[in-house]
Design a protein around this motif. Structure first.
Motif, PDB file in Angstrom:
ATOM      1  N   SER A  47       0.759  -1.227   0.107  1.00  0.00           N
ATOM      2  CA  SER A  47       0.024   0.081   0.057  1.00  0.00           C
ATOM      3  C   SER A  47       0.898   1.042  -0.135  1.00  0.00           C
ATOM      4  O   SER A  47       0.282   2.315   0.035  1.00  0.00           O
ATOM      5  CB  SER A  47      -0.900  -0.057   1.167  1.00  0.00           C
ATOM      6  OG  SER A  47       0.034   0.295   2.566  1.00  0.00           O
ATOM      7  N   ILE A  48       2.269   1.134  -0.119  1.00  0.00           N
ATOM      8  CA  ILE A  48       3.163   2.176   0.147  1.00  0.00           C
ATOM      9  C   ILE A  48       3.543   3.071  -1.263  1.00  0.00           C
ATOM     10  O   ILE A  48       3.584   4.160  -1.224  1.00  0.00           O
ATOM     11  CB  ILE A  48       4.390   1.802   1.060  1.00  0.00           C
ATOM     12  CG1 ILE A  48       3.941   1.037   2.229  1.00  0.00           C
ATOM     13  CG2 ILE A  48       5.388   2.956   0.897  1.00  0.00           C
ATOM     14  CD1 ILE A  48       5.086   0.235   2.889  1.00  0.00           C
ATOM     15  N   ALA A  49       3.723   2.137  -2.329  1.00  0.00           N
ATOM     16  CA  ALA A  49       3.897   2.676  -3.548  1.00  0.00           C
ATOM     17  C   ALA A  49       2.936   3.445  -4.161  1.00  0.00           C
ATOM     18  O   ALA A  49       1.755   3.384  -3.381  1.00  0.00           O
ATOM     19  CB  ALA A  49       4.658   1.777  -4.191  1.00  0.00           C
ATOM     20  N   ASP A  50       2.892   3.760  -5.620  1.00  0.00           N
ATOM     21  CA  ASP A  50       1.575   4.569  -6.067  1.00  0.00           C
ATOM     22  C   ASP A  50       0.422   3.282  -6.540  1.00  0.00           C
ATOM     23  O   ASP A  50      -0.429   3.523  -6.474  1.00  0.00           O
ATOM     24  CB  ASP A  50       1.993   5.026  -7.586  1.00  0.00           C
ATOM     25  CG  ASP A  50       2.938   6.141  -7.126  1.00  0.00           C
ATOM     26  OD1 ASP A  50       2.890   6.721  -6.403  1.00  0.00           O
ATOM     27  OD2 ASP A  50       3.971   6.426  -8.036  1.00  0.00           O
ATOM     28  N   LEU A  51       1.206   2.149  -6.693  1.00  0.00           N
ATOM     29  CA  LEU A  51       0.247   0.816  -7.063  1.00  0.00           C
ATOM     30  C   LEU A  51       0.870  -0.207  -6.293  1.00  0.00           C
ATOM     31  O   LEU A  51       2.251  -0.608  -6.568  1.00  0.00           O
ATOM     32  CB  LEU A  51       0.306   0.681  -8.361  1.00  0.00           C
ATOM     33  CG  LEU A  51      -0.398   1.689  -9.454  1.00  0.00           C
ATOM     34  CD1 LEU A  51       0.278   2.032 -10.586  1.00  0.00           C
ATOM     35  CD2 LEU A  51      -1.873   1.277 -10.011  1.00  0.00           C
ATOM     36  N   GLY A  52       0.324  -1.067  -5.723  1.00  0.00           N
ATOM     37  CA  GLY A  52       0.643  -2.251  -5.097  1.00  0.00           C
ATOM     38  C   GLY A  52       0.075  -3.396  -5.934  1.00  0.00           C
ATOM     39  O   GLY A  52      -1.054  -3.527  -6.463  1.00  0.00           O
ATOM     40  N   CYS A  53       0.995  -4.456  -5.704  1.00  0.00           N
ATOM     41  CA  CYS A  53       0.391  -5.964  -6.366  1.00  0.00           C
ATOM     42  C   CYS A  53       0.312  -6.952  -5.725  1.00  0.00           C
ATOM     43  O   CYS A  53       1.406  -7.188  -4.889  1.00  0.00           O
ATOM     44  CB  CYS A  53       1.080  -6.234  -7.779  1.00  0.00           C
ATOM     45  SG  CYS A  53       1.418  -5.044  -8.895  1.00  0.00           S
TER      46      CYS A  53
ATOM     47  N   VAL B 127      -4.662  -5.505  -7.637  1.00  0.00           N
ATOM     48  CA  VAL B 127      -4.307  -4.297  -7.684  1.00  0.00           C
ATOM     49  C   VAL B 127      -4.560  -3.338  -6.746  1.00  0.00           C
ATOM     50  O   VAL B 127      -5.662  -3.118  -6.561  1.00  0.00           O
ATOM     51  CB  VAL B 127      -4.085  -3.679  -9.347  1.00  0.00           C
ATOM     52  CG1 VAL B 127      -3.532  -2.357  -9.173  1.00  0.00           C
ATOM     53  CG2 VAL B 127      -3.784  -4.599 -10.226  1.00  0.00           C
ATOM     54  N   VAL B 128      -3.763  -2.638  -5.933  1.00  0.00           N
ATOM     55  CA  VAL B 128      -4.162  -1.849  -4.728  1.00  0.00           C
ATOM     56  C   VAL B 128      -3.698  -0.532  -4.979  1.00  0.00           C
ATOM     57  O   VAL B 128      -2.485  -0.120  -5.471  1.00  0.00           O
ATOM     58  CB  VAL B 128      -3.440  -2.397  -3.441  1.00  0.00           C
ATOM     59  CG1 VAL B 128      -3.654  -1.417  -2.234  1.00  0.00           C
ATOM     60  CG2 VAL B 128      -4.094  -4.031  -3.271  1.00  0.00           C
ATOM     61  N   THR B 129      -4.541   0.501  -4.904  1.00  0.00           N
ATOM     62  CA  THR B 129      -3.910   1.945  -5.296  1.00  0.00           C
ATOM     63  C   THR B 129      -4.899   3.101  -4.454  1.00  0.00           C
ATOM     64  O   THR B 129      -5.970   2.440  -4.031  1.00  0.00           O
ATOM     65  CB  THR B 129      -3.940   2.345  -6.552  1.00  0.00           C
ATOM     66  OG1 THR B 129      -3.365   3.593  -6.873  1.00  0.00           O
ATOM     67  CG2 THR B 129      -5.311   2.272  -7.278  1.00  0.00           C
ATOM     68  N   ASN B 130      -4.338   4.261  -4.214  1.00  0.00           N
ATOM     69  CA  ASN B 130      -5.255   5.206  -3.727  1.00  0.00           C
ATOM     70  C   ASN B 130      -5.543   6.030  -4.761  1.00  0.00           C
ATOM     71  O   ASN B 130      -6.330   7.182  -4.492  1.00  0.00           O
ATOM     72  CB  ASN B 130      -4.474   6.030  -2.580  1.00  0.00           C
ATOM     73  CG  ASN B 130      -4.421   5.371  -1.301  1.00  0.00           C
ATOM     74  OD1 ASN B 130      -5.179   4.464  -0.970  1.00  0.00           O
ATOM     75  ND2 ASN B 130      -3.323   5.554  -0.511  1.00  0.00           N
TER      76      ASN B 130
END
Ligand SMILES: *Cc1c(COP(=O)(O)O)cnc(C)c1O
Length: 397
Positions: A173-179, A196-199
């Motif tokens: 959850s730390i970078a721009d996109l997580g996998c 795919v995880v993102t804010n």
């Protein structure tokens, strides 16, 4: 690591819900499904587990990496910086988009060395992908600084680090996109699956459409959908999502078992002077999916690896001599063995692999032994195993 070791009635109940109404597809069929939306429910659980605004479930971790990059606009001819130590999926996912994987050295965290990343940046570099290998992480602050300074997309492959954290934030959850991957051997499993995880709302919307033929998912029962752009089918099925839904609710239990087993083995090995452990950056908390340690040199690591095997200590890897995870044995990449033609641009982009040496990576991977931490071991079994491991290493050194 593997959640499959502890399947229970919880997984069976979720799967039976899906079989009872017969809707194995995650989208549409609203009337038939009797309120069961397993993929949607799992996405909601993952948003809270990973403390992220958006989660898109997909068919695998490899798909998740490709989709994450595509969602941020990475494509033909773009360079993506990645580590020499990872799973082969990392370069597969990059090359699927016509982009160029640029491999760089790892450091004693066993993943990207921020200095090596900065040295590899060119005018074509579009993204940096860190791979949080074996339950731990890179120096995330340093990598963030490099990405911001050079205006690069920062992607985090946390497939092997579900449940770990850095400064209180879940890995992934730390970078721009997580996998993430939920394949059969990961800490929580769907059988096959990924996320795919993102804010970032735009990245999420892109991932949502791209993973389902570019459908925009507007309205109920798919009637009014259009295709704002091209996509493919990387959907997860409801059956796979159902298994994951039961598993994610058990993640805290799985992590605490991993931590107990990891700690017993680590303590048994700690008093051996020849052994050092991988560096975990300040503020980092491992997922305890693996215990990684270094021996003084390549030869002693080889001897320990062989002695572990000969004495029934399974699930310990010497990645230097294995062909799934380390550049040294990726002949199919360095000599480009492809079923179909690869673009001239990518071929030229990969020329550096003919000459570049990765001495710093060899220095760490050559001496590293990585032991998978299983969930099904009893405390007694772990203690016996830990003592046996310590004895073997002491005999050799
Ligand atoms: C497992 C894994 C993947 C790929 O996941 P799949 O779901 O098997 O496609 C990618 N990266 C890493 C580091 C992995 O361990």
């Amino acid at each position: 690591m593997p959640g499959f070791e502890l399947f229970s009635d919880l997984e069976r109940k979720e799967v039976n819900d899906v079989l009872d109404n017969g809707v194995l597809m995650r989208y549409g069929f609203d009337g038939m499904r009797k309120g069961h939306w397993k993929a949607k429910e799992l996405e909601a659980e993952l948003r809270s587990t990973f403390q992220s605004d958006y989660v898109q479930l997909v068919s695998s971790g490899t798909a998740a990496v490709s989709i994450a990059l595509a969602s941020a606009g990475v494509g033909a001819g773009d360079e993506v910086i990645m580590p020499t130590f990872t799973f082969v999926a990392s370069f597969e996912a990059i090359m699927m988009l016509g982009a160029i994987p640029v491999l760089v050295d790892i450091d004693d965290t066993l993943t990207l060395d921020p200095k090596a990343v900065e040295e590899a940046i060119t005018a074509k570099t579009k993204a940096v992908m860190v791979v949080q290998m074996c339950g731990s992480m890179a120096n995330m602050d340093a990598l963030r600084t490099v990405c911001d300074k050079h205006n690069l997309i920062f992607v985090e492959d946390a497939c092997q680090a579900i449940g770990g954290s850095f400064k209180g934030k879940p890995l992934g959850s730390i970078a721009d996109l997580g996998c993430f991957s939920f394949d059969f051997v990961k800490t929580i499993t769907c059988g096959e699956g990924g996320a795919v995880v993102t804010n970032n709302k735009d990245y999420y919307t892109n991932a949502d459409h791209y993973s389902d033929h570019g459908h925009d998912h507007v309205g109920n029962d798919r009637g009014a959908e259009t295709h704002p752009f091209l996509g493919y089918n990387f959907r997860i099925s409801e059956l796979n999502a159902a298994v994951g839904l039961a598993q994610v609710r058990r993640l805290p239990e799985f992590i605490s078992i991993q931590k107990r087993n990891y700690t017993i083995i680590r303590e048994a090995l700690s008093h051996i002077p020849e052994i050092t452990f991988r560096t975990v950056p300040d503020g980092g908390e491992e997922s305890y999916a693996f215990l990684n340690f270094f021996l003084p040199d390549l030869e002693s690591a080889r001897k320990v690896s062989k002695a572990f095997k000969d004495n029934g200590i399974d699930a310990c890897f010497h990645y230097y001599d294995n062909n799934w995870h380390y550049i040294r044995k990726w002949d199919h990449l360095t000599n480009l063995k492809s079923l179909y033609p690869i673009s001239k641009e990518v071929k030229e982009g990969l020329q550096y692999l003919q000459t570049k040496s990765f001495e710093q990576s060899d220095h760490y991977i050559g001496r590293n032994i990585s032991c998978l931490i299983k969930l099904s071991w009893t405390e007694e079994e772990v203690k016996t195993r830990a003592n046996k491991m310590a004895q073997i290493i002491e005999t050799i050194n």
